[in-house]
Design an enzyme around this catalytic site. Structure first.
Site, mmCIF file in Angstrom:
data_model
loop_
_atom_site.group_PDB
_atom_site.id
_atom_site.type_symbol
_atom_site.label_atom_id
_atom_site.label_comp_id
_atom_site.label_asym_id
_atom_site.label_seq_id
_atom_site.Cartn_x
_atom_site.Cartn_y
_atom_site.Cartn_z
ATOM 1 N N ASN A 127 1.156 -1.454 0.062
ATOM 2 C CA ASN A 127 -0.016 0.272 0.091
ATOM 3 C C ASN A 127 0.973 1.305 -0.010
ATOM 4 O O ASN A 127 1.690 2.073 1.262
ATOM 5 C CB ASN A 127 -0.778 0.147 1.256
ATOM 6 C CG ASN A 127 -2.276 1.152 1.267
ATOM 7 O OD1 ASN A 127 -1.709 2.113 0.114
ATOM 8 N ND2 ASN A 127 -2.942 1.758 2.822
ATOM 9 N N LYS B 89 -0.153 4.412 -0.209
ATOM 10 C CA LYS B 89 -0.578 5.058 0.895
ATOM 11 C C LYS B 89 -0.399 6.304 -0.432
ATOM 12 O O LYS B 89 -0.422 6.624 -1.642
ATOM 13 C CB LYS B 89 -0.333 5.621 1.731
ATOM 14 C CG LYS B 89 0.369 3.656 2.989
ATOM 15 C CD LYS B 89 -0.025 4.458 4.059
ATOM 16 C CE LYS B 89 -0.277 3.220 5.158
ATOM 17 N NZ LYS B 89 0.418 3.477 6.317
ATOM 18 N N HIS C 62 -9.273 1.062 4.625
ATOM 19 C CA HIS C 62 -7.882 1.100 5.672
ATOM 20 C C HIS C 62 -8.126 2.205 6.815
ATOM 21 O O HIS C 62 -9.586 3.254 7.153
ATOM 22 C CB HIS C 62 -7.149 2.107 4.199
ATOM 23 C CG HIS C 62 -5.699 1.934 4.917
ATOM 24 N ND1 HIS C 62 -5.221 3.147 5.797
ATOM 25 C CD2 HIS C 62 -4.893 0.782 4.841
ATOM 26 C CE1 HIS C 62 -4.501 2.839 6.494
ATOM 27 N NE2 HIS C 62 -4.199 1.338 5.959
ATOM 28 N N GLU D 105 -6.276 4.312 7.806
ATOM 29 C CA GLU D 105 -6.788 5.814 7.671
ATOM 30 C C GLU D 105 -8.055 6.384 7.011
ATOM 31 O O GLU D 105 -8.230 7.474 7.214
ATOM 32 C CB GLU D 105 -5.394 5.753 7.335
ATOM 33 C CG GLU D 105 -3.915 5.541 7.878
ATOM 34 C CD GLU D 105 -3.023 5.329 7.145
ATOM 35 O OE1 GLU D 105 -3.105 5.763 5.935
ATOM 36 O OE2 GLU D 105 -2.127 4.930 7.841
ATOM 37 N N GLU E 77 -5.419 -4.597 10.576
ATOM 38 C CA GLU E 77 -4.162 -3.916 10.763
ATOM 39 C C GLU E 77 -4.355 -3.336 11.649
ATOM 40 O O GLU E 77 -5.407 -2.536 12.179
ATOM 41 C CB GLU E 77 -4.265 -2.927 9.631
ATOM 42 C CG GLU E 77 -4.132 -3.574 8.499
ATOM 43 C CD GLU E 77 -3.836 -2.954 7.274
ATOM 44 O OE1 GLU E 77 -2.560 -3.050 6.640
ATOM 45 O OE2 GLU E 77 -4.109 -1.572 6.892
ATOM 46 N N GLY F 79 2.789 2.463 11.117
ATOM 47 C CA GLY F 79 3.654 3.498 10.881
ATOM 48 C C GLY F 79 3.992 3.779 12.216
ATOM 49 O O GLY F 79 5.020 4.769 12.384
ATOM 50 N N SER G 245 3.606 -1.927 10.246
ATOM 51 C CA SER G 245 4.829 -2.316 10.886
ATOM 52 C C SER G 245 6.057 -3.553 9.994
ATOM 53 O O SER G 245 6.317 -4.137 10.260
ATOM 54 C CB SER G 245 5.333 -2.206 11.870
ATOM 55 O OG SER G 245 4.861 -1.016 12.388
#
Ligand code: 13P
Length: 256
Positions: free
Chosen positions: A13, A15, A99, A101, A171, A177, A217
């Site tokens: 991904n 992003k 996702h 985010e 996730e 991250g 990660s």
């Protein structure tokens, strides 16, 4: 039922990173430095603007392309949105849906995730549906409750055939991250519980087919250990997917 064979998937991904030129260079490097990946499905998810160019570059290779999001409507007055029609038209075969985010910054809910998952299937895209708890939810002992709701509501009303095709990505938000990876045991515990939930929802046979990826990660060092667990069927990789050598190492750990 641990004898069911699921082809591992490694998905990158990107992003909101990489221009068209940088994306092309990245996938060329991945492809040229690792030509025969073995039995593993490899996917990259560029920003919308690079999908066409990356898909053209990868034509005939073992790497497929995903969009990072779609709108649930097919077309119309939705300024700034991209639907499954356009993602497919640009060359995507997969789409990441829900996702964290998008849930955190763009107000996505289990209900919009559900609409998008159905739209994805409607336009011939395979959805990679993301679920995962926040730090606070884990602290409060709510991991299973949160994920149960995300799975049940996000995947409500799908046919058996659609369930058989979709991909789930677990996730944990606290691992994205942050460099704080879930341990293999922590991830496997959640993956196994997702599979149990799927068995209840759609029965053993279809539930055993569904790939559940881990994301948060993942890097060249920890991938092999994570992927060694029975219910961890691949990885959804963020930061490390932007580094060709790291991404290739992760692909190798899945096909080993
Ligand atoms: P990182 O690998 O950078 O933690 O990101 C994970 C992720 O969000 C993939 O979708």
């Amino acid at each position: 039922m641990s004898n069911v064979r699921r082809t591992p998937m490694i998905a990158g991904n990107w992003k909101m990173n990489l221009t068209i030129a940088a994306g092309i260079e990245l996938v060329k490097t991945i492809h040229y430095s690792h030509r025969h990946p073995g039995e593993v499905d490899v996917v990259v998810a560029p920003p919308f603007t690079a999908i066409r160019a990356v898909a053209d570059t990868l034509n005939g290779s073992y790497i497929s392309v995903a969009a990072q999001n779609i709108h649930w409507e097919a077309s119309g007055a939705f300024t700034g949105e991209i639907s499954g029609v356009f993602a497919k038209d640009a060359g995507a075969d997969y789409v990441i849906i829900g996702h964290s985010e998008r849930r955190q910054y763009f107000g996505e809910t289990n209900e919009t995730v559900n609409k998008k998952v159905k739209a994805a299937f409607g336009h011939g895209l395979v959805p990679i549906v993301c679920v995962g708890e926040t730090d606070a939810e884990r602290e409060a002992g709510r991991v299973h409750a949160v994920i149960k709701t995300q799975v049940e509501e996000g995947l409500a009303g799908l046919t058996q055939e659609q369930f058989g095709k979709l991909i789930i990505a677990y996730e944990p938000v606290w691992a994205i991250g942050t460099g704080k990876t879930a341990t293999g045991e922590q991830a496997e515990e959640v993956h196994a519980s997702i599979r149990e939930l799927l068995v209840k929802l759609i029965g053993q046979e279809v539930a055993q087919k569904i790939r559940i990826l881990y994301g948060g990660s993942v890097n060249a060092k920890n991938a092999k250990e994570l992927l060694s667990f029975t219910n961890i069927d691949g990885a959804l990789v963020g930061g490390a997917s932007l580094k060709p050598q790291d991404f290739v190492e992760i692909i190798k750990s899945a096909s080993a």
